[in-house]
Design a protein around this motif. Structure first.
Motif, PDB file in Angstrom:
ATOM      1  N   TYR A  85       0.784  -1.230   0.000  1.00  0.00           N
ATOM      2  CA  TYR A  85       0.000   0.000   0.000  1.00  0.00           C
ATOM      3  C   TYR A  85       0.820   1.287   0.000  1.00  0.00           C
ATOM      4  CZ  TYR A  85      -3.920  -3.135   0.528  1.00  0.00           C
ATOM      5  OH  TYR A  85      -4.846  -4.128   0.319  1.00  0.00           O
ATOM      6  N   SER A  90       4.779   6.476  -4.746  1.00  0.00           N
ATOM      7  CA  SER A  90       3.881   7.107  -3.769  1.00  0.00           C
ATOM      8  C   SER A  90       4.451   8.435  -3.312  1.00  0.00           C
ATOM      9  CB  SER A  90       3.702   6.208  -2.538  1.00  0.00           C
ATOM     10  OG  SER A  90       3.006   5.042  -2.861  1.00  0.00           O
ATOM     11  N   LYS A 113      -5.200   7.682  -4.401  1.00  0.00           N
ATOM     12  CA  LYS A 113      -5.615   6.824  -3.284  1.00  0.00           C
ATOM     13  C   LYS A 113      -4.656   7.040  -2.110  1.00  0.00           C
ATOM     14  CE  LYS A 113      -8.810   4.592  -5.646  1.00  0.00           C
ATOM     15  NZ  LYS A 113     -10.185   4.450  -5.260  1.00  0.00           N
ATOM     16  N   THR A 115      -3.042   5.967   1.873  1.00  0.00           N
ATOM     17  CA  THR A 115      -2.739   4.975   2.894  1.00  0.00           C
ATOM     18  C   THR A 115      -2.172   5.701   4.101  1.00  0.00           C
ATOM     19  OG1 THR A 115      -2.270   3.268   1.259  1.00  0.00           O
ATOM     20  CG2 THR A 115      -1.398   2.911   3.466  1.00  0.00           C
ATOM     21  N   THR A 191      -6.417   2.175   4.351  1.00  0.00           N
ATOM     22  CA  THR A 191      -6.161   2.438   2.945  1.00  0.00           C
ATOM     23  C   THR A 191      -7.444   2.347   2.128  1.00  0.00           C
ATOM     24  OG1 THR A 191      -4.777   1.902   1.032  1.00  0.00           O
ATOM     25  CG2 THR A 191      -5.585   0.055   2.330  1.00  0.00           C
ATOM     26  N   MET A 193      -6.853   1.937  -1.197  1.00  0.00           N
ATOM     27  CA  MET A 193      -6.289   1.275  -2.371  1.00  0.00           C
ATOM     28  C   MET A 193      -6.847  -0.144  -2.468  1.00  0.00           C
ATOM     29  SD  MET A 193      -2.283   2.206  -2.522  1.00  0.00           S
ATOM     30  CE  MET A 193      -1.718   3.870  -2.270  1.00  0.00           C
TER      31      MET A 193
END
Length: 194
Positions: A85, A90, A113, A115, A191, A193
């Motif tokens: 995640y 990221s 998305k 996390t 999360t 995701m």
């Protein structure tokens, strides 16, 4: 030999979160499988010198006469979630933390998305409030890993031993603040995701 104990999962989550918070672009957990670096030497596969650093040992029965050594070890739970995640690319956001010994957190965003990972490596339980200026609310899955004194852990897993959400579609309202209790030696991940 600490890979067999659940607190090692807390230590690894703490180390990985610190790595992300400090701006490293990646990290590597050495030795996925104990058998990875075992090699034949005159017909002897060095069973007495096998490194015990991995998430499992696919040759547990063959090399150590212990089929249970092939099981997924506790620290796989938090590490697998963090690597899944917080994928490459990221964007990592700084998190202001309360002055609580052992508490660390990180927020990542990838393809829109989010996390959130929080670890408490201390024995004390803390009440904390999650707030955000980045996102006002989030509907997410919640994963939880708690180290037990006996070396076992609390964490939802499927029939293959992989982490599953403790709760699904949890609504996190960051504008008013999400009050939560962070147990000692625990890890929580939210999360949205897939």
């Amino acid at each position: 030999m600490m890979v067999y104990k659940s607190f090692y999962g807390i230590d690894m989550a703490d180390a990985l979160i610190q790595t992300m918070r400090e701006g490293f672009s990646g990290s590597l957990v050495w030795n996925m499988d104990d058998a990875m670096y075992n090699s034949q030497d005159n017909g002897d596969y060095q069973t007495s010198k096998l490194k015990r650093w991995g998430f499992w040992n696919i040759l547990g029965e063959e090399l150590t006469s212990d089929v249970s050594d092939e099981n997924i070890r506790p620290y796989f739970y938090p590490v697998s979630l963090l690597t899944r995640y917080f994928p490459a690319g990221s964007e990592i956001y700084n998190v202001e933390l309360p002055d609580k010994k052992g508490v660390r957190a990180v927020v990542g965003m990838h393809n829109g998305k989010y996390t959130i990972a929080i670890v408490n490596s201390h024995y004390s339980t803390y009440d904390i409030v999650l707030k955000s200026d980045l996102v006002s609310s989030l509907t997410a899955n919640k994963y939880r890993y708690k180290s037990n004194v006996d070396g076992s852990f609390v964490g939802a897993v499927d029939s293959d031993g992989f982490a599953t959400p403790l709760e699904s579609n949890v609504t996190l309202d960051f504008t008013k603040g999400l009050e939560m209790t962070l147990e000692g030696e625990s890890f929580v991940l939210f999360t949205n995701m897939e």
